[in-house]
Design a protein around this motif. Structure first.
Motif, PDB file in Angstrom:
ATOM      1  N   LEU A   1       0.827  -1.203   0.000  1.00 42.81           N
ATOM      2  CA  LEU A   1       0.000   0.000   0.000  1.00 42.81           C
ATOM      3  C   LEU A   1       0.866   1.259   0.000  1.00 42.81           C
ATOM      4  O   LEU A   1       0.580   2.219  -0.720  1.00 42.81           O
ATOM      5  CB  LEU A   1      -0.932  -0.005   1.211  1.00 42.81           C
ATOM      6  CG  LEU A   1      -1.950  -1.154   1.276  1.00 42.81           C
ATOM      7  CD1 LEU A   1      -2.777  -1.066   2.547  1.00 42.81           C
ATOM      8  CD2 LEU A   1      -2.862  -1.140   0.052  1.00 42.81           C
TER       9      LEU A   1
ATOM     10  N   LEU B   1       0.985   3.992  -3.039  1.00 45.76           N
ATOM     11  CA  LEU B   1       0.674   5.394  -2.793  1.00 45.76           C
ATOM     12  C   LEU B   1       1.854   6.298  -3.139  1.00 45.76           C
ATOM     13  O   LEU B   1       1.659   7.420  -3.634  1.00 45.76           O
ATOM     14  CB  LEU B   1       0.282   5.592  -1.330  1.00 45.76           C
ATOM     15  CG  LEU B   1      -1.066   5.007  -0.904  1.00 45.76           C
ATOM     16  CD1 LEU B   1      -1.278   5.204   0.592  1.00 45.76           C
ATOM     17  CD2 LEU B   1      -2.203   5.649  -1.694  1.00 45.76           C
TER      18      LEU B   1
ATOM     19  N   LEU C   1      -7.357  -4.668  -4.320  1.00 43.98           N
ATOM     20  CA  LEU C   1      -6.815  -3.765  -3.311  1.00 43.98           C
ATOM     21  C   LEU C   1      -5.660  -2.938  -3.862  1.00 43.98           C
ATOM     22  O   LEU C   1      -5.590  -1.716  -3.661  1.00 43.98           O
ATOM     23  CB  LEU C   1      -6.371  -4.562  -2.092  1.00 43.98           C
ATOM     24  CG  LEU C   1      -6.023  -3.753  -0.841  1.00 43.98           C
ATOM     25  CD1 LEU C   1      -7.189  -2.882  -0.420  1.00 43.98           C
ATOM     26  CD2 LEU C   1      -5.625  -4.683   0.296  1.00 43.98           C
ATOM     27  N   VAL C   2      -4.765  -3.577  -4.596  1.00 47.05           N
ATOM     28  CA  VAL C   2      -3.602  -2.836  -5.087  1.00 47.05           C
ATOM     29  C   VAL C   2      -3.986  -1.906  -6.230  1.00 47.05           C
ATOM     30  O   VAL C   2      -3.435  -0.804  -6.373  1.00 47.05           O
ATOM     31  CB  VAL C   2      -2.488  -3.819  -5.508  1.00 47.05           C
ATOM     32  CG1 VAL C   2      -2.791  -4.490  -6.835  1.00 47.05           C
ATOM     33  CG2 VAL C   2      -1.139  -3.103  -5.576  1.00 47.05           C
TER      34      VAL C   2
ATOM     35  N   THR D   1      -5.577   1.129  -4.708  1.00 48.61           N
ATOM     36  CA  THR D   1      -4.539   1.976  -4.120  1.00 48.61           C
ATOM     37  C   THR D   1      -3.848   2.804  -5.184  1.00 48.61           C
ATOM     38  O   THR D   1      -3.557   3.995  -4.982  1.00 48.61           O
ATOM     39  CB  THR D   1      -3.513   1.112  -3.375  1.00 48.61           C
ATOM     40  OG1 THR D   1      -4.180   0.320  -2.391  1.00 48.61           O
ATOM     41  CG2 THR D   1      -2.469   1.974  -2.704  1.00 48.61           C
ATOM     42  N   SER D   2      -3.588   2.203  -6.338  1.00 45.56           N
ATOM     43  CA  SER D   2      -2.951   2.934  -7.435  1.00 45.56           C
ATOM     44  C   SER D   2      -3.848   4.066  -7.920  1.00 45.56           C
ATOM     45  O   SER D   2      -3.365   5.144  -8.282  1.00 45.56           O
ATOM     46  CB  SER D   2      -2.635   1.974  -8.582  1.00 45.56           C
ATOM     47  OG  SER D   2      -1.733   0.968  -8.170  1.00 45.56           O
TER      48      SER D   2
ATOM     49  N   GLY E   1      -3.888   7.128  -5.262  1.00 48.19           N
ATOM     50  CA  GLY E   1      -2.690   7.956  -5.091  1.00 48.19           C
ATOM     51  C   GLY E   1      -2.826   9.379  -5.608  1.00 48.19           C
ATOM     52  O   GLY E   1      -2.615  10.347  -4.855  1.00 48.19           O
TER      53      GLY E   1
ATOM     54  N   SER F   1     -11.418   9.608  -2.713  1.00 51.02           N
ATOM     55  CA  SER F   1     -10.431   8.597  -2.316  1.00 51.02           C
ATOM     56  C   SER F   1     -11.084   7.471  -1.533  1.00 51.02           C
ATOM     57  O   SER F   1     -10.815   6.283  -1.779  1.00 51.02           O
ATOM     58  CB  SER F   1      -9.319   9.251  -1.487  1.00 51.02           C
ATOM     59  OG  SER F   1      -8.653  10.261  -2.222  1.00 51.02           O
TER      60      SER F   1
ATOM     61  N   MET G   1     -11.446   3.402  -2.709  1.00 49.47           N
ATOM     62  CA  MET G   1     -11.026   2.253  -1.908  1.00 49.47           C
ATOM     63  C   MET G   1     -12.205   1.335  -1.606  1.00 49.47           C
ATOM     64  O   MET G   1     -12.063   0.104  -1.629  1.00 49.47           O
ATOM     65  CB  MET G   1     -10.380   2.728  -0.608  1.00 49.47           C
ATOM     66  CG  MET G   1      -9.012   3.353  -0.781  1.00 49.47           C
ATOM     67  SD  MET G   1      -7.800   2.290  -1.617  1.00 49.47           S
ATOM     68  CE  MET G   1      -7.729   0.893  -0.504  1.00 49.47           C
TER      69      MET G   1
END
Length: 552
Positions: A35, A39, A158-159, A162-163, A166, A330, A334
């Motif tokens: 994470l 970020l 999830l990843v 997160t991308s 950012g 944001s 998520m």
């Protein structure tokens, strides 16, 4: 804000050691590292795009000149994942991770040596190259502790979320970081995150599959041609709307050079026995369908990065007043990624895409009713819907492409990466450029209409000038100056109104594109259902001819 999908390869690489369960604290440490690295990469891009006007002031440059910083950052990122996979396979995963994060930290330190626009451009180009491996590392650290059944189901959403988050978080923290320190505040934040990520990479090593000789000479030739082509297109898309497409000749030359280099790369790859990319597979109907789907989504999602923020900037709303809006976006992004975890399966990909398109269409329609009095709080719901839709789309689309590539063998992952990177990186730049071009065109049209309505002989204009002049009586004593000031205010309001009307047109167009894509998806699913139900349609030429029907 485009993620690099290269990192999913370890989940399917046959040479990788079998999964060994980790303790819960160590697993959480790897997920936390993922994470943070994700970020770090996303916020580095967002810091530049969010603060172009302020950065221009710090460098003593115009906003147009400072916009080259964004082009310099994005240009090398479009093709870097192709080379990174080969480097990772040949030199080892652990060494790749350690060297990549070390280079990024070194570039973060180099940022403090920026003195003028030229040095800033050089540092941003290096930063774009150095940050490309970070999205790969974010994937690797997310997938490392997860068992195979959860790599796609939990790790991927999830990843990717997160991308996507950012660049949005960069808008949340930028006003506080800029403060009195200017751009140096952003450099300090970038350096701090890079330093923490550097420590985590060395404390939490990744397991490496056996090394193989993966890089051939023609691989490098093809990659250079692809990098020049993708980089040229990125620069053209980013700067086209700023300099205007037909006003400067070099835009055309850059695009022509990009077409030539990409064509040469295709010719080389088509005549290789072991190509870097399988061009024939890339132009198959299934992959073309996936490419168009990815591109359309990337274009419509440009509404969030190029729509509301720039409209509020035109209306004079400062970055600090947008913190709440982007904090909500944001959080919604998520939540979109987390919402996929319990339900994501390959057969449900079309359903997720349909829901995402409906959310984007509804959010764009809500935004299309903006006025010059609209405030950020009034767009929180609509923008949250679009942010949620972006995360809801991204992971299923990537899973679909990866499964299609892996069905043909691990070597096809590289070819899929070309599709994903080109649609996300180039599609993002193209979407922003086309969005800005449409806005500029519609604003000029609306402003011309408003000026005709507010002609010098218009009684409405005379009444408006008198009302404005009356409000200025306590500030300006000269009647002529009061009238001139009132007229200037009316002209500014007309320009702002024209911009808002243009943005409303763009929002409506975004909604219409989303609806059209939804209709096309429904028709495609209906076609597939018919083919599955009617064997005659599935194999229309499978009937064998009777010998009597053949001619001698």
């Amino acid at each position: 804000m485009e993620p690099a999908p290269a990192a999913v390869e370890p989940a399917a690489a046959p040479a990788r050691p079998p999964h060994e369960p980790m303790s819960l604290p160590r697993s959480l440490a790897y997920i936390g590292a993922s994470l943070l690295i994700g970020l770090t990469q996303g916020m580095a891009q967002g810091f530049v795009s969010t603060n172009i006007p302020q950065i221009a002031g710090d460098l003593g440059a115009t906003v147009t000149q400072a916009s080259w910083l964004m082009a310099a950052f994005m240009a090398p990122r479009a093709a870097m994942p192709l080379l990174l996979i080969k480097i990772r396979a040949q030199y080892g995963l652990r060494r790749f991770a350690e060297v990549a994060i070390l280079i990024y930290a070194a570039v973060a330190v180099l940022s403090f040596a920026i003195l003028d626009l030229r040095s800033a451009l050089l540092v941003q180009f290096c930063s774009g190259m150095a940050s490309a491996p970070l999205s790969t590392l974010a994937f690797l650290y997310m997938l490392e502790p997860l068992p195979p059944a959860w790599k796609m189901r939990l790790g991927l959403p999830l990843v990717l979320a997160t991308s996507l988050v950012g660049p949005m978080l960069a808008r949340v923290v930028s006003p506080a970081l800029m403060g009195d320190q200017g751009w140096n505040g952003l450099h300090l934040m970038t350096l701090g995150m890079a330093g923490v990520a550097l420590g985590l990479v060395y404390l939490l090593p990744l397991k490496s599959p056996p090394r193989v000789k993966a890089i051939a000479v023609l691989d490098l030739v093809s990659w250079v041609l692809i990098a020049v082509g993708f980089g040229g297109l990125t620069v053209a898309f980013v700067m086209g709307a700023i300099y205007w497409w037909t006003e400067v000749a070099w835009l055309g030359w850059i695009m022509a050079l990009s077409v030539v280099t990409l064509t040469l790369a295709v010719v080389i790859e088509l005549h290789r026995k072991a190509p870097l990319l399988d061009i024939r597979w890339l132009v198959s109907p299934a992959m073309l369908h996936l490419t168009i789907t990815l591109l359309i989504f990337r274009l419509v999602l440009s509404e969030q990065s190029s729509g509301a923020p720039r409209m509020f900037q035109v209306l004079g709303i400062m970055q600090g007043q947008l913190v709440g809006l982007f904090a909500v976006i944001s959080a919604a992004t998520m939540l979109g990624g987390l919402a996929l975890v319990p339900v994501m399966k390959p057969e449900r990909v079309p359903l997720f895409h349909m829901i995402a398109l409906l959310l984007i269409a509804a959010g764009a329609w809500m935004d299309s009713h903006s006025t010059i009095d609209t405030i950020p709080a009034q767009m929180m719901v609509s923008q949250a819907m679009i942010g949620f839709a972006g995360a809801l789309f991204m992971a299923p689309a990537m899973m679909q492409g990866l499964l299609s590539a892996l069905a043909r063998g691990p070597n096809y992952i590289l070819s899929f990466i070309v599709i994903f990177v080109s649609t996300q990186s180039l599609g993002g730049a193209a979407g922003s450029g086309l969005f800005s071009t449409f806005i500029n065109h519609r604003q000029a049209l609306h402003l011309q209409i408003l000026r005709e309505e507010l002609s010098a002989t218009s009684p409405q204009l005379g009444q408006a000038i008198a009302q404005r002049a009356a409000t200025l009586a306590g500030q300006i004593g000269d009647p002529a100056l009061r009238k001139a000031q009132a007229l200037a205010q009316i002209a500014t309001d007309a320009s702002n109104q024209a911009y808002v009307m243009a943005y409303n047109d763009a929002y409506r167009l975004t909604g219409l594109v989303a609806i059209a894509a939804l209709c096309a998806l429904i028709l495609h699913l209906w076609r597939d259902w018919l083919v599955g139900r009617l064997p005659v349609l599935r194999h229309p030429f499978s009937r064998k001819l009777d010998p009597s029907e053949t001619r001698p």
